[in-house]
Design a protein around this motif. Sequence first.
Motif, PDB file in Angstrom:
ATOM      1  N   LYS A 112      -3.801  -1.838  -7.833  1.00  0.00           N
ATOM      2  CA  LYS A 112      -4.487  -0.508  -7.232  1.00  0.00           C
ATOM      3  C   LYS A 112      -5.390  -0.454  -6.440  1.00  0.00           C
ATOM      4  O   LYS A 112      -5.692   0.820  -6.514  1.00  0.00           O
ATOM      5  N   GLN A 113      -6.456  -1.230  -7.035  1.00  0.00           N
ATOM      6  CA  GLN A 113      -8.052  -0.668  -6.326  1.00  0.00           C
ATOM      7  C   GLN A 113      -7.768  -1.397  -5.228  1.00  0.00           C
ATOM      8  O   GLN A 113      -8.542  -0.502  -4.226  1.00  0.00           O
ATOM      9  N   ALA A 114      -7.276  -2.850  -4.641  1.00  0.00           N
ATOM     10  CA  ALA A 114      -7.046  -2.311  -3.593  1.00  0.00           C
ATOM     11  C   ALA A 114      -6.424  -1.413  -2.507  1.00  0.00           C
ATOM     12  O   ALA A 114      -6.271  -0.620  -1.499  1.00  0.00           O
ATOM     13  N   LEU A 115      -5.346  -0.757  -3.114  1.00  0.00           N
ATOM     14  CA  LEU A 115      -4.308  -0.189  -2.455  1.00  0.00           C
ATOM     15  C   LEU A 115      -5.296   1.384  -2.263  1.00  0.00           C
ATOM     16  O   LEU A 115      -4.594   2.496  -1.628  1.00  0.00           O
ATOM     17  N   THR A 116      -6.654   1.706  -3.228  1.00  0.00           N
ATOM     18  CA  THR A 116      -6.917   3.041  -3.334  1.00  0.00           C
ATOM     19  C   THR A 116      -7.675   2.559  -1.901  1.00  0.00           C
ATOM     20  O   THR A 116      -8.178   4.314  -1.225  1.00  0.00           O
ATOM     21  N   LEU A 117      -7.998   1.127  -1.619  1.00  0.00           N
ATOM     22  CA  LEU A 117      -9.417   1.402  -0.557  1.00  0.00           C
ATOM     23  C   LEU A 117      -8.316   1.341   0.391  1.00  0.00           C
ATOM     24  O   LEU A 117      -9.252   1.887   1.661  1.00  0.00           O
ATOM     25  N   LYS A 118      -6.811   0.512   0.546  1.00  0.00           N
ATOM     26  CA  LYS A 118      -6.203   0.696   1.593  1.00  0.00           C
ATOM     27  C   LYS A 118      -4.921   0.849   1.316  1.00  0.00           C
ATOM     28  O   LYS A 118      -4.017  -0.535   1.157  1.00  0.00           O
ATOM     29  N   PRO A 119      -4.262   2.056   1.598  1.00  0.00           N
ATOM     30  CA  PRO A 119      -2.965   2.156   0.956  1.00  0.00           C
ATOM     31  C   PRO A 119      -1.684   1.735   2.035  1.00  0.00           C
ATOM     32  O   PRO A 119      -0.692   1.833   1.082  1.00  0.00           O
ATOM     33  N   ASP A 120      -1.809   1.269   2.639  1.00  0.00           N
ATOM     34  CA  ASP A 120      -0.837   0.843   3.782  1.00  0.00           C
ATOM     35  C   ASP A 120      -0.987  -0.457   4.180  1.00  0.00           C
ATOM     36  O   ASP A 120      -0.849  -1.547   5.935  1.00  0.00           O
ATOM     37  N   PHE A 121      -2.140  -1.251   3.396  1.00  0.00           N
ATOM     38  CA  PHE A 121      -2.743  -3.144   3.742  1.00  0.00           C
ATOM     39  C   PHE A 121      -0.763  -3.142   2.965  1.00  0.00           C
ATOM     40  O   PHE A 121      -0.268  -3.772   2.077  1.00  0.00           O
ATOM     41  N   PHE A 122      -0.518  -3.544   4.138  1.00  0.00           N
ATOM     42  CA  PHE A 122       0.682  -4.783   4.163  1.00  0.00           C
ATOM     43  C   PHE A 122       1.338  -5.866   2.335  1.00  0.00           C
ATOM     44  O   PHE A 122       2.052  -5.601   1.966  1.00  0.00           O
ATOM     45  N   ASN A 123      -0.233  -6.990   2.340  1.00  0.00           N
ATOM     46  CA  ASN A 123      -0.018  -7.569   1.619  1.00  0.00           C
ATOM     47  C   ASN A 123      -0.210  -7.294   0.377  1.00  0.00           C
ATOM     48  O   ASN A 123       0.104  -7.872  -0.769  1.00  0.00           O
ATOM     49  N   ALA A 124      -1.049  -6.193   0.549  1.00  0.00           N
ATOM     50  CA  ALA A 124      -1.271  -5.645  -0.968  1.00  0.00           C
ATOM     51  C   ALA A 124       0.142  -4.466  -1.402  1.00  0.00           C
ATOM     52  O   ALA A 124       0.497  -4.801  -2.352  1.00  0.00           O
ATOM     53  N   LEU A 125       0.976  -4.160  -0.617  1.00  0.00           N
ATOM     54  CA  LEU A 125       2.437  -3.268  -1.132  1.00  0.00           C
ATOM     55  C   LEU A 125       2.956  -4.872  -0.594  1.00  0.00           C
ATOM     56  O   LEU A 125       4.584  -4.069  -2.122  1.00  0.00           O
ATOM     57  N   LEU A 126       3.076  -5.549  -0.395  1.00  0.00           N
ATOM     58  CA  LEU A 126       4.325  -6.946  -0.426  1.00  0.00           C
ATOM     59  C   LEU A 126       3.726  -6.767  -2.302  1.00  0.00           C
ATOM     60  O   LEU A 126       5.331  -7.141  -3.235  1.00  0.00           O
ATOM     61  N   ASN A 127       2.958  -7.456  -2.187  1.00  0.00           N
ATOM     62  CA  ASN A 127       2.548  -8.350  -3.850  1.00  0.00           C
ATOM     63  C   ASN A 127       2.618  -7.688  -5.115  1.00  0.00           C
ATOM     64  O   ASN A 127       3.088  -8.201  -6.275  1.00  0.00           O
ATOM     65  N   TYR A 128       2.305  -6.343  -4.297  1.00  0.00           N
ATOM     66  CA  TYR A 128       2.302  -5.356  -6.377  1.00  0.00           C
ATOM     67  C   TYR A 128       3.881  -4.921  -5.965  1.00  0.00           C
ATOM     68  O   TYR A 128       3.851  -4.723  -7.715  1.00  0.00           O
ATOM     69  N   GLY A 129       4.655  -4.982  -5.039  1.00  0.00           N
ATOM     70  CA  GLY A 129       6.064  -4.358  -5.177  1.00  0.00           C
ATOM     71  C   GLY A 129       6.411  -5.337  -6.731  1.00  0.00           C
ATOM     72  O   GLY A 129       7.766  -5.862  -7.078  1.00  0.00           O
ATOM     73  N   TYR A 130       6.551  -6.727  -5.807  1.00  0.00           N
ATOM     74  CA  TYR A 130       6.136  -8.219  -6.647  1.00  0.00           C
ATOM     75  C   TYR A 130       6.540  -8.079  -7.400  1.00  0.00           C
ATOM     76  O   TYR A 130       7.060  -8.488  -9.034  1.00  0.00           O
ATOM     77  N   PHE A 131       5.268  -8.212  -8.123  1.00  0.00           N
ATOM     78  CA  PHE A 131       4.606  -7.692  -8.974  1.00  0.00           C
ATOM     79  C   PHE A 131       4.913  -6.944 -10.352  1.00  0.00           C
ATOM     80  O   PHE A 131       5.577  -6.944 -11.649  1.00  0.00           O
ATOM     81  N   LEU A 132       5.729  -5.455 -10.086  1.00  0.00           N
ATOM     82  CA  LEU A 132       6.308  -4.683 -10.444  1.00  0.00           C
ATOM     83  C   LEU A 132       7.773  -5.039 -11.081  1.00  0.00           C
ATOM     84  O   LEU A 132       8.325  -4.755 -12.040  1.00  0.00           O
ATOM     85  N   MET A 133       8.188  -5.940  -9.497  1.00  0.00           N
ATOM     86  CA  MET A 133       9.733  -5.974  -9.909  1.00  0.00           C
ATOM     87  C   MET A 133       9.561  -6.966 -10.876  1.00  0.00           C
ATOM     88  O   MET A 133      10.619  -7.012 -11.909  1.00  0.00           O
ATOM     89  N   ASN A 134       8.792  -7.931 -11.255  1.00  0.00           N
ATOM     90  CA  ASN A 134       8.786  -9.172 -11.690  1.00  0.00           C
ATOM     91  C   ASN A 134       8.406  -9.620 -13.166  1.00  0.00           C
ATOM     92  O   ASN A 134       8.402 -10.058 -14.115  1.00  0.00           O
ATOM     93  N   ALA A 135       6.549  -8.691 -13.569  1.00  0.00           N
ATOM     94  CA  ALA A 135       5.800  -8.883 -14.731  1.00  0.00           C
ATOM     95  C   ALA A 135       6.168  -7.492 -15.707  1.00  0.00           C
ATOM     96  O   ALA A 135       6.704  -7.553 -16.781  1.00  0.00           O
TER      97      ALA A 135
END
Length: 218
Positions: free
Chosen positions: A141-164
Motif C-alpha cells: 500500500k505504501q508503494a502504491l500510494t507513492l506510485k499508483p500506476d506502478f505495474f509491478n506493485a499492482l501485479l504483486n499486490y493483486g497476487y498477494f490479495l488472491m493468495n494470502a
Amino acid sequence: MRKKHRIIAIIIVALVSLSMIGSTFVLFFTNSSSGASASGSGNNANSQVQGLQSQIDSLNQGLKSNPQDTNLRLSLANAYYDMGMLQLDSSQEQAAASLKQAVAAYQEVAKTNKDNVNVLVDLATAAFYSGDNTLAETTFKQALTLKPDFFNALLNYGYFLMNAKGDYIGAIAEFNKALNTNPSPTDADRVKSLISMAQARLSGGQDSKQPISSQGNK
C-alpha cells in the motif's frame, strides 16, 4: 534495482507452474517427469544457491567495512531474495530464513530510500513469501500510494490479495489497474491469466491453490 523485473519473472514462473501442475501459492520450479532431468535441475539450483551464498558472504564482509553503503546493502537484500526464491522448491524453512534476511536488508535500505518503489515492492513481496502478511500488505500500500500506476506493485499486490487474503474481488481490481498501465502484450496476457484464475475461484470453480512446501517472486 539490480533486477528490474525480478518480481514479474517470479510470478511468470509461478503462472507456468500453475498452468502445468495446478499450484498457486507457489511452486516456482516445475518438476520434470524425467528423473534425470529433475536431478539435473536440482543440482543447478543447488549450484546457484551456493553461488549466492558466496556472494552474500562477500557482501556481508564489505558491509563490515562500509556499513552505510546503501548499494552494498541493496545487493545483499537482492541476493537473499534470490536465494530464498531458489530454496522454495526444496526447503520452506531455509527459504523463509533467507527471505526474512532479505526483508531485514530491504528495511535498512528503505530507511534512506523511502520513496524507492522498487525497493518497497521487493520488500513487500519478500515479506509475503516469508509469511509476514501484515508487513507485506502495509508495504504494498505504501508503494502504491507513492506510485499508483506502478505495474509491478499492482501485479504483486493483486497476487498477494488472491493468495494470502483470499480477496478475489480485490485482486481482480488490482489486476485490472495493472492492465490499464498499458503493459507489453506478453505481460498483459499474464495479467489476464491471473484475472481468469481469480474469477474462477470467485465463482466457486476448482481451486488450484497448493501451499508452498510446508511460498513467489519479485
